[in-house]
Design an enzyme around this catalytic site. Structure first.
Site, PDB file in Angstrom:
ATOM      1  N   SER A  17      57.398  71.901  38.330  1.00  0.00           N
ATOM      2  CA  SER A  17      57.072  72.249  39.989  1.00  0.00           C
ATOM      3  C   SER A  17      57.853  72.766  41.236  1.00  0.00           C
ATOM      4  CB  SER A  17      55.604  71.693  40.592  1.00  0.00           C
ATOM      5  OG  SER A  17      56.644  70.188  41.642  1.00  0.00           O
ATOM      6  N   LYS A  20      63.529  72.512  48.536  1.00  0.00           N
ATOM      7  CA  LYS A  20      61.962  73.190  47.957  1.00  0.00           C
ATOM      8  C   LYS A  20      61.246  72.803  49.160  1.00  0.00           C
ATOM      9  CE  LYS A  20      58.793  70.789  44.149  1.00  0.00           C
ATOM     10  NZ  LYS A  20      58.862  69.949  43.354  1.00  0.00           N
ATOM     11  N   SER A  47      59.116  67.716  37.421  1.00  0.00           N
ATOM     12  CA  SER A  47      58.805  68.806  37.689  1.00  0.00           C
ATOM     13  C   SER A  47      60.460  69.050  38.956  1.00  0.00           C
ATOM     14  CB  SER A  47      58.521  68.152  39.276  1.00  0.00           C
ATOM     15  OG  SER A  47      57.130  68.331  39.157  1.00  0.00           O
TER      16      SER A  47
END
Lengths: 99, 486
Positions: B155, B80, B179
């Site tokens: 997310s 990420k 997330s």
């Protein structure tokens, strides 16, 4: 339950200044609506009596990570300054702050 | 073999790499080829690290040839774009960090590097991890590999989609309110949010520090367990990281759930939930019962207050954490002749709408005259939510719920209404407030073929029971996995 307005445009402008955010007039109006909706929603917390409840600021276990405050990473001013939008020699440049 | 190598699990690839039947370079090339093929449609990545990944792969092959066998040597992962990666641009999906190149690695990145893992790219996310659909990325949304018209969740949407679409074998995300788990559910993969303080967060860009936690995505529960073993553990650079010893999570995967007491919170089966989600979760509970687990109804009475408490606590912490983006030391800057305007204009241009909204709400909740009514009140309600779980775990070993009330929604569907978007995290958020481990794993598909996610919640530091129960369910074959269509 309180159904009155929670926030007004003047407060939005004050909060934006505290948060160091420049908002356009259009953004200010939208922000007012969004914050109003959120504050109405979070009002449901007032249904709960928390007068005898301690707040929780942190969960989990704090590590026993007390250690010597010794520098372990090499000094790298060039690569750090490479990220600066404005630098001069070994300094970050900012606008003049003293008249 | 090599063209399909990207479809391997970490556990299988690890064996092939050790036996030298597959090289790390072949495996990495297979992932990079897959990325080239699907990225124009998915947008899982902000930055693909092809030359760096191939260099890492060559190094991994040397180590494997020398008989080194650390668990992740030669395994291609997606990271990420919220983790600091030395020398590799780290944007947090924000214009304000568009050109930011960290001078150091996050602790977990350094650990993975030391094991010989390979980073194929930096995965897309909602800007500063604020969102539930990855539509808040300054670099465009990530699309769902099962249906390109639908979101990947957020997310950590890029990290979930990349695993789901076989662009990598596993990935890292972060989870502040769901997330990792919500995108895992939406993309049909496994995702774990560990116990708060189980994994170091040094070098992970902060959103809400009392809630943020680092965790892995995998194609299987076993793969998630392998990654957890490498991620967890104390860190001298993160004083919020526990010094508890790290168990061998893979060893915990006994396949056995006989006698396990599974709690089902009645408050989690709410009106408005997609009926197919409830049916799939109920069917999973029946599978557990047939494997010898006991199903017990439990109560988490303050569930309905979790989102309200979360949005005050998270935004308050975010408003403080994001103060550092001031256009001075790094990041985007708008030149003006005075410092105040420089801050205000740089931040106005650098942050997207949702980030601004959260900074504003958080600043308000912390401001003079409102602190007690909003922030302190939310922290007290957090105590009640935490107690609910403690009481529930007195009568059960594991809690099972849906991960999200619906399957992946359509792009744009919730963008106009922030509150509706926040409600997609209704089943995951309380787990962050209580600091507990939670895992999402696939438990079926809806009528349109979209994956449905089961959520397993353990007591603090109960990752082993979560993984054991997830693995047992997966191995029972109750759900036949369907590969993503992309």
């Amino acid at each position: 339950m309180d159904t009155g307005n929670k926030i007004n445009l003047e407060q939005v402008r004050h909060i934006a200044l505290l948060a160091r955010l420049e908002l356009t007039p259009d953004e200010e109006r939208r922000m007012l609506g969004d914050l109003e909706e959120m504050l109405q929603y979070v009002d449901k917390l007032n249904q709960l009596d928390t007068s005898a409840v301690e707040p929780t600021a942190q969960v989990g276990e704090i590590g026993a990570s007390m250690r010597e405050d010794a520098v372990t990473n090499p000094s790298a001013p060039d690569s750090i300054l490479a990220n600066a939008p404005a630098a001069s020699e070994q300094m970050f440049k900012v606008p003049k702050i003293i008249e | 073999m090599t063209t399909d190598a990207c479809r391997l699990t970490i556990a299988d690839a690890r064996d092939l790499l050790r036996r030298r039947e597959l090289s790390a370079v072949e495996l990495t090339r297979a992932c990079l080829e897959r990325i080239r093929a699907v990225e124009p449609r998915l947008n899982s990545f902000i930055t693909v690290c092809e030359p760096e990944a191939l260099a890492q792969a060559r190094d991994a092959d040397r180590r494997l040839a020398a008989g080194e066998a650390s668990a992740l040597c030669g395994i291609p992962l997606a990271i990420k774009d919220i983790y600091a990666t030395k020398g590799i641009r780290t944007t947090c999906a924000s214009r304000i960090l568009e050109n930011f190149v960290p001078t150091y690695d996050a602790t977990v990145i350094a650990r993975l590097r030391a094991e010989g893992a390979i980073f194929v790219g930096k995965a897309n996310l909602d800007e500063f991890a604020m969102g539930s659909s990855t539509e808040n990325s300054a670099f465009g949304p990530t699309r769902n590999p099962y249906d390109l018209e639908r979101v990947a969740g957020g997310s950590s949407g890029g990290s979930a989609a990349a695993v789901s679409a076989d662009e990598c074998l596993g990935s890292l995300g972060t989870d502040t309110g769901g997330s990792i788990r919500e995108p895992a559910a939406f993309c049909g993969v496994v995702g774990i949010k560990p116990t708060y303080s189980r994994v170091s967060r040094f070098g992970v860009i902060a959103y809400a520090s009392s809630l943020d936690q680092v965790g892995p995505f995998g194609k299987t529960v076993r793969d998630a367990a392998v990654l957890m073993r490498s991620l967890a553990g104390s860190d001298p650079a993160d004083s919020t990281c526990s010094t508890r010893p790290v168990p061998d999570y893979e060893q915990a995967l006994s396949g056995e759930v006989k006698g396990l007491r599974i709690g089902v919170p009645k408050e989690f089966f709410v009106e408005g939930m997609q009926p197919e989600v409830e049916e799939a979760v109920r069917a999973a509970l029946e599978s557990y019962e047939s494997m010898g687990a006991a199903i017990i109804e439990v109560s988490l009475p303050h569930t309905d207050y979790a989102i309200a408490a979360y949005y005050l606590i998270a935004t308050a912490e975010a408003s403080a954490n994001l103060e550092r983006y001031d256009g001075i030391r790094y990041g985007l800057r708008t030149e003006t002749d005075n410092l105040l305007d420089l801050y205000r204009k740089s931040r106005a241009r650098g942050f997207g709408a949702e980030v601004k909204r959260r900074i504003m709400l958080g600043t308000f909740a912390l401001s003079t005259g409102y602190y007690d009514a909003y922030y302190l009140k939310a922290q007290k309600v957090r105590t009640l939510i935490k107690r609910d779980f403690e009481q529930a775990f007195e009568g059960c070993d594991l809690i099972v719920t849906p991960t999200a009330p619906t399957t992946a929604f359509k792009l744009g569907e919730k963008m106009a209404d922030p509150l509706q978007m926040y409600l997609s995290d209704i089943f995951t958020i309380s787990v962050n407030l209580a600091g507990l481990p939670g895992m999402a794993l696939p438990c079926g598909y809806d009528g349109k073929g979209m994956p449905i996610g089961l959520q397993l919640i353990g007591p603090a530091f109960g990752e082993e029971v979560v993984l054991r129960a997830g693995d047992a369910y997966e191995r029972s074959g109750a759900v036949a996995r369907r590969p993503a269509a992309v």
